[in-house]
Design a protein around this motif. Structure first.
Motif, PDB file in Angstrom:
ATOM      1  N   LEU A  58       9.254   2.072   2.963  1.00 56.19           N
ATOM      2  CA  LEU A  58       9.381   2.051   1.501  1.00 56.19           C
ATOM      3  C   LEU A  58       9.558   3.472   0.973  1.00 56.19           C
ATOM      4  CD1 LEU A  58       9.276   0.465  -1.177  1.00 56.19           C
ATOM      5  CD2 LEU A  58       6.794   0.723  -1.147  1.00 56.19           C
ATOM      6  N   ASP A  59       8.781   4.405   1.521  1.00 53.91           N
ATOM      7  CA  ASP A  59       8.898   5.797   1.080  1.00 53.91           C
ATOM      8  C   ASP A  59      10.192   6.432   1.585  1.00 53.91           C
ATOM      9  OD1 ASP A  59       6.408   5.701  -0.196  1.00 53.91           O
ATOM     10  OD2 ASP A  59       5.386   6.090   1.700  1.00 53.91           O
ATOM     11  N   ASP A  60      10.589   6.041   2.805  1.00 61.60           N
ATOM     12  CA  ASP A  60      11.728   6.719   3.430  1.00 61.60           C
ATOM     13  C   ASP A  60      13.077   6.146   3.002  1.00 61.60           C
ATOM     14  OD1 ASP A  60       9.869   8.248   4.719  1.00 61.60           O
ATOM     15  OD2 ASP A  60       9.898   7.042   6.561  1.00 61.60           O
ATOM     16  N   LEU A  61      13.175   4.793   2.939  1.00 58.17           N
ATOM     17  CA  LEU A  61      14.484   4.169   2.720  1.00 58.17           C
ATOM     18  C   LEU A  61      14.605   3.415   1.402  1.00 58.17           C
ATOM     19  CD1 LEU A  61      15.149   2.812   6.322  1.00 58.17           C
ATOM     20  CD2 LEU A  61      15.895   4.970   5.298  1.00 58.17           C
ATOM     21  N   GLY A  62      13.482   3.096   0.778  1.00 57.74           N
ATOM     22  CA  GLY A  62      13.576   2.439  -0.519  1.00 57.74           C
ATOM     23  C   GLY A  62      13.160   0.988  -0.501  1.00 57.74           C
ATOM     24  N   ALA A  76      21.249   0.302  -6.294  1.00 60.72           N
ATOM     25  CA  ALA A  76      22.187   1.395  -6.615  1.00 60.72           C
ATOM     26  C   ALA A  76      21.513   2.754  -6.455  1.00 60.72           C
ATOM     27  CB  ALA A  76      22.743   1.231  -8.027  1.00 60.72           C
ATOM     28  N   GLY A  77      20.915   2.967  -5.286  1.00 60.42           N
ATOM     29  CA  GLY A  77      20.213   4.226  -5.050  1.00 60.42           C
ATOM     30  C   GLY A  77      18.720   4.075  -5.271  1.00 60.42           C
ATOM     31  N   ARG A  78      18.012   5.167  -5.090  1.00 55.22           N
ATOM     32  CA  ARG A  78      16.559   5.134  -5.241  1.00 55.22           C
ATOM     33  C   ARG A  78      16.169   5.031  -6.707  1.00 55.22           C
ATOM     34  NH1 ARG A  78      13.712   6.434  -0.614  1.00 55.22           N
ATOM     35  NH2 ARG A  78      11.964   5.579  -1.826  1.00 55.22           N
ATOM     36  N   ILE A  79      15.095   4.296  -6.935  1.00 56.23           N
ATOM     37  CA  ILE A  79      14.547   4.161  -8.280  1.00 56.23           C
ATOM     38  C   ILE A  79      13.166   4.802  -8.300  1.00 56.23           C
ATOM     39  CG2 ILE A  79      15.862   2.112  -8.855  1.00 56.23           C
ATOM     40  CD1 ILE A  79      13.524   0.416  -8.042  1.00 56.23           C
ATOM     41  N   SER A  80      12.497   4.731  -9.405  1.00 61.94           N
ATOM     42  CA  SER A  80      11.191   5.366  -9.542  1.00 61.94           C
ATOM     43  C   SER A  80      10.238   4.880  -8.445  1.00 61.94           C
ATOM     44  CB  SER A  80      10.599   5.016 -10.905  1.00 61.94           C
ATOM     45  OG  SER A  80       9.204   5.176 -10.903  1.00 61.94           O
ATOM     46  N   PRO A  81       9.513   5.789  -7.775  1.00 58.11           N
ATOM     47  CA  PRO A  81       8.555   5.363  -6.744  1.00 58.11           C
ATOM     48  C   PRO A  81       7.517   4.377  -7.282  1.00 58.11           C
ATOM     49  CG  PRO A  81       8.880   7.738  -6.658  1.00 58.11           C
ATOM     50  CD  PRO A  81       9.579   7.261  -7.878  1.00 58.11           C
ATOM     51  N   GLN A  82       7.078   4.573  -8.532  1.00 58.83           N
ATOM     52  CA  GLN A  82       6.103   3.645  -9.103  1.00 58.83           C
ATOM     53  C   GLN A  82       6.687   2.236  -9.211  1.00 58.83           C
ATOM     54  OE1 GLN A  82       6.941   6.554 -10.446  1.00 58.83           O
ATOM     55  NE2 GLN A  82       5.111   7.751 -10.925  1.00 58.83           N
ATOM     56  N   VAL A  83       7.950   2.153  -9.590  1.00 60.15           N
ATOM     57  CA  VAL A  83       8.594   0.842  -9.711  1.00 60.15           C
ATOM     58  C   VAL A  83       8.775   0.220  -8.332  1.00 60.15           C
ATOM     59  CG1 VAL A  83      10.693  -0.350 -10.463  1.00 60.15           C
ATOM     60  CG2 VAL A  83       9.719   1.474 -11.865  1.00 60.15           C
ATOM     61  N   GLU A  84       9.170   1.046  -7.348  1.00 57.55           N
ATOM     62  CA  GLU A  84       9.349   0.521  -5.993  1.00 57.55           C
ATOM     63  C   GLU A  84       8.039  -0.057  -5.462  1.00 57.55           C
ATOM     64  OE1 GLU A  84      12.975   3.097  -4.016  1.00 57.55           O
ATOM     65  OE2 GLU A  84      10.916   3.781  -3.696  1.00 57.55           O
ATOM     66  N   VAL A  85       6.953   0.677  -5.641  1.00 58.37           N
ATOM     67  CA  VAL A  85       5.660   0.196  -5.141  1.00 58.37           C
ATOM     68  C   VAL A  85       5.234  -1.078  -5.862  1.00 58.37           C
ATOM     69  CG1 VAL A  85       3.199   0.736  -5.007  1.00 58.37           C
ATOM     70  CG2 VAL A  85       4.878   2.474  -4.388  1.00 58.37           C
ATOM     71  N   ALA A  86       5.399  -1.087  -7.190  1.00 63.73           N
ATOM     72  CA  ALA A  86       4.975  -2.255  -7.971  1.00 63.73           C
ATOM     73  C   ALA A  86       5.756  -3.498  -7.559  1.00 63.73           C
ATOM     74  CB  ALA A  86       5.154  -1.982  -9.460  1.00 63.73           C
ATOM     75  N   LEU A  87       7.084  -3.362  -7.423  1.00 59.11           N
ATOM     76  CA  LEU A  87       7.894  -4.532  -7.055  1.00 59.11           C
ATOM     77  C   LEU A  87       7.591  -4.977  -5.629  1.00 59.11           C
ATOM     78  CD1 LEU A  87      11.329  -3.632  -8.712  1.00 59.11           C
ATOM     79  CD2 LEU A  87       9.566  -5.187  -9.532  1.00 59.11           C
ATOM     80  N   TYR A  88       7.345  -4.018  -4.746  1.00 62.97           N
ATOM     81  CA  TYR A  88       6.997  -4.376  -3.361  1.00 62.97           C
ATOM     82  C   TYR A  88       5.695  -5.178  -3.338  1.00 62.97           C
ATOM     83  CZ  TYR A  88       5.917  -3.854   1.598  1.00 62.97           C
ATOM     84  OH  TYR A  88       5.608  -4.116   2.920  1.00 62.97           O
ATOM     85  N   ARG A  89       4.695  -4.725  -4.117  1.00 66.46           N
ATOM     86  CA  ARG A  89       3.410  -5.445  -4.156  1.00 66.46           C
ATOM     87  C   ARG A  89       3.568  -6.819  -4.802  1.00 66.46           C
ATOM     88  NH1 ARG A  89       1.292  -2.982  -0.139  1.00 66.46           N
ATOM     89  NH2 ARG A  89       0.619  -0.835  -0.525  1.00 66.46           N
ATOM     90  N   ILE A  90       4.415  -6.913  -5.806  1.00 70.25           N
ATOM     91  CA  ILE A  90       4.651  -8.216  -6.444  1.00 70.25           C
ATOM     92  C   ILE A  90       5.267  -9.196  -5.444  1.00 70.25           C
ATOM     93  CG2 ILE A  90       6.135  -9.371  -8.142  1.00 70.25           C
ATOM     94  CD1 ILE A  90       5.646  -6.932  -9.981  1.00 70.25           C
ATOM     95  N   ILE A  91       6.243  -8.717  -4.672  1.00 71.99           N
ATOM     96  CA  ILE A  91       6.873  -9.582  -3.671  1.00 71.99           C
ATOM     97  C   ILE A  91       5.853  -9.978  -2.606  1.00 71.99           C
ATOM     98  CG2 ILE A  91       8.616  -9.641  -1.848  1.00 71.99           C
ATOM     99  CD1 ILE A  91      10.296  -7.758  -3.675  1.00 71.99           C
ATOM    100  N   GLN A  92       5.030  -9.014  -2.205  1.00 71.95           N
ATOM    101  CA  GLN A  92       3.981  -9.298  -1.222  1.00 71.95           C
ATOM    102  C   GLN A  92       3.048 -10.397  -1.741  1.00 71.95           C
ATOM    103  OE1 GLN A  92       1.781  -5.708  -0.310  1.00 71.95           O
ATOM    104  NE2 GLN A  92       2.074  -6.008   1.881  1.00 71.95           N
ATOM    105  N   GLU A  93       2.621 -10.272  -3.001  1.00 71.59           N
ATOM    106  CA  GLU A  93       1.708 -11.255  -3.587  1.00 71.59           C
ATOM    107  C   GLU A  93       2.377 -12.617  -3.708  1.00 71.59           C
ATOM    108  OE1 GLU A  93      -1.538 -10.618  -4.449  1.00 71.59           O
ATOM    109  OE2 GLU A  93      -1.638 -12.800  -4.708  1.00 71.59           O
TER     110      GLU A  93
END
Length: 443
Positions: free
Chosen positions: A299-303, A330-347
């Motif tokens: 997530l940190d390295d590739l998005g 379309a490229g990297r987005i805000s790290p906070q948004v990436e983490v939040a969406l990843y956790r939402i998908i996980q949940e």
């Protein structure tokens, strides 16, 4: 006198003379209709009485019983009363309308004065022209004082934004809702959520009106929630590191020690040790999975999209649920948004595995303009959304957690589901989440 009025006068004189001669009710009905026509012609009450007087004076000498002036005058009065009846009805209607209007204005004033939110209007120059008691209470500026100028009321960093909003509304733009920081008379800062719209008069914008709500407490709660999420992410990152590095190194040492032992054991012992090594390898695999899911370095390295693909591959393999992932940020987005969406998908995947009994899950991530749209769809059991979200205790906490993840990011979440018809989770969040974490100065 207009032609229509002259014609009315001629008809009125004729009808009056007929009534004075015959005194029948049909003539009185005509008097009522002539009164209605006079109203439509905008003939005033005084003009109508004058018209009647002139018509009577003209008719009186021509009557067969010209000598009975007293009887003619009484009949004339009755004719006049019928003529003026529409006037009386109209005046009564005006009185009732005015009474209703006054009652309505009183109710509006009570709502205006007793509202907990600030209600205000401003003229085309941006000067406050009215503000309710809540405005006095929250800002500290009294209404009998000269209204504060915007540069004194608004926090410095919000003056340009407020000017843009004002120009937009004065140009006839759509209503807007924005958060601004204001300074009270005693120097305290308040964060307010302002909803404003243009005031139109004859199709021309003459000012703006709006409602402003003190959301300072909500902002502090969002800030606390953000700090909590960040602390949890840091903790998860630390645990993931411990699992991946420290535990793995220990297991490597165990492998080396076991390999050394195997050379000195008989074949039966080596077989047993071999089984132990396979169990340790399974533990290694599970630890790596836990480490990746706690805080995937991918997530940190590739998005976001590669991390979600990696996550879903593991979930699909463990629980036998086919999951398709498509999309592009379309490229990297805000790290906070990436983490939040990843956790939402996980949940969401955790909920699907526990409750949905789904045969297929699809995840779509798309960037449109400056927003990220996430859609998670399953064909599982579905549920009653309102019922689940309204339950107390742990039920529904996953869905609530999804929404709470989005609050500091100004994101929105819609959950569509019903029993037997699967579930669709729609998330929309600004791609640049950093602004959500920037709080006004002095907070």
């Amino acid at each position: 006198m207009k032609a229509s009025q002259r014609e009315l006068m001629r008809q009125y004189e004729s009808a009056l003379r007929t009534y004075l001669e015959k005194k029948d009710d049909m003539a009185l009905e005509e008097a009522y209709e002539l009164g209605r026509r006079a109203l439509r012609l905008e003939i005033s009450l005084i003009e109508m009485v004058t018209l009647h007087s002139d018509a009577f004076n003209c008719s009186l000498p021509k009557l067969p019983e010209a000598g009975d002036k007293s009887g003619a005058m009484k009949a004339s009065e009755r004719f006049l009363i019928e003529t003026l009846t529409p006037y009386e009805m109209t005046i009564s209607g005006y009185r009732e309308t005015n009474a209703a209007l006054q009652a309505s204005e009183e109710r509006y004033r009570e709502l205006f004065e007793n509202a907990n939110d600030i209600v205000f209007t401003a003229d085309a120059e941006g000067r406050l022209t009215s503000i309710n008691r809540a405005g006095e209470r929250l800002t500290g500026y009294r209404r009998d004082e000269p209204p504060p100028i915007p540069v004194n009321l608004l926090a410095m960093e919000h003056i340009e934004e407020a000017a843009r909003i004002f120009q937009h509304l004065m140009a006839g733009g759509d209503p807007l809702t924005r958060e601004l920081e204001i300074l009270t008379k005693d120097g305290h800062s308040l964060t307010i959520e302002v909803s404003a719209r243009p005031i139109l008069n004859g199709g021309k914008v003459v000012g703006i009106q709006g409602i402003a709500r003190d959301v300072s407490e909500r902002k502090r709660a969002e800030q606390a929630l953000h700090r909590l999420n960040e602390a949890l992410e840091e903790r998860a990152k630390h645990i993931a590191h411990e699992l991946h590095d420290e535990a793995s190194q220990l297991l490597v040492s165990v492998h080396i020690a076991i390999d050394g032992m195997m050379n000195n054991l008989p074949p039966s012992g080596q077989q047993t040790i071999g089984e132990i090594k396979r169990l340790i390898e399974r533990i290694e695999t599970e630890l790596r999975r836990l480490s990746h899911e706690l805080r995937p370095t991918i997530l940190d390295d590739l998005g976001l999209v590669p991390a979600v693909e990696f996550l879903t591959q593991g979930v699909s393999k463990r629980f036998g649920i086919p999951i398709t992932v498509e999309g592009d940020t379309a490229g990297r987005i805000s790290p906070q948004v990436e983490v939040a969406l990843y956790r939402i998908i996980q949940e969401a995947l955790s909920n699907i595995n526990k409750h949905a009994r789904a045969a297929h899950v699809s995840i779509r991530i798309q960037k449109e303009q400056n927003k990220i749209h996430l859609t998670i769809t399953d064909d599982g059991a579905g549920f009653d959304v309102q019922s689940v979200l309204g339950q107390k205790g742990r039920s529904g906490l996953g869905l609530i957690g999804i929404r709470e993840r989005l609050i500091p990011l100004r994101g929105e979440c819609i959950i569509n589901s019903s029993p037997g018809k699967g579930t669709e989770i729609l998330v929309q969040v600004p791609s640049e989440g950093k602004d959500a974490y920037t709080y006004p100065s002095g907070r």
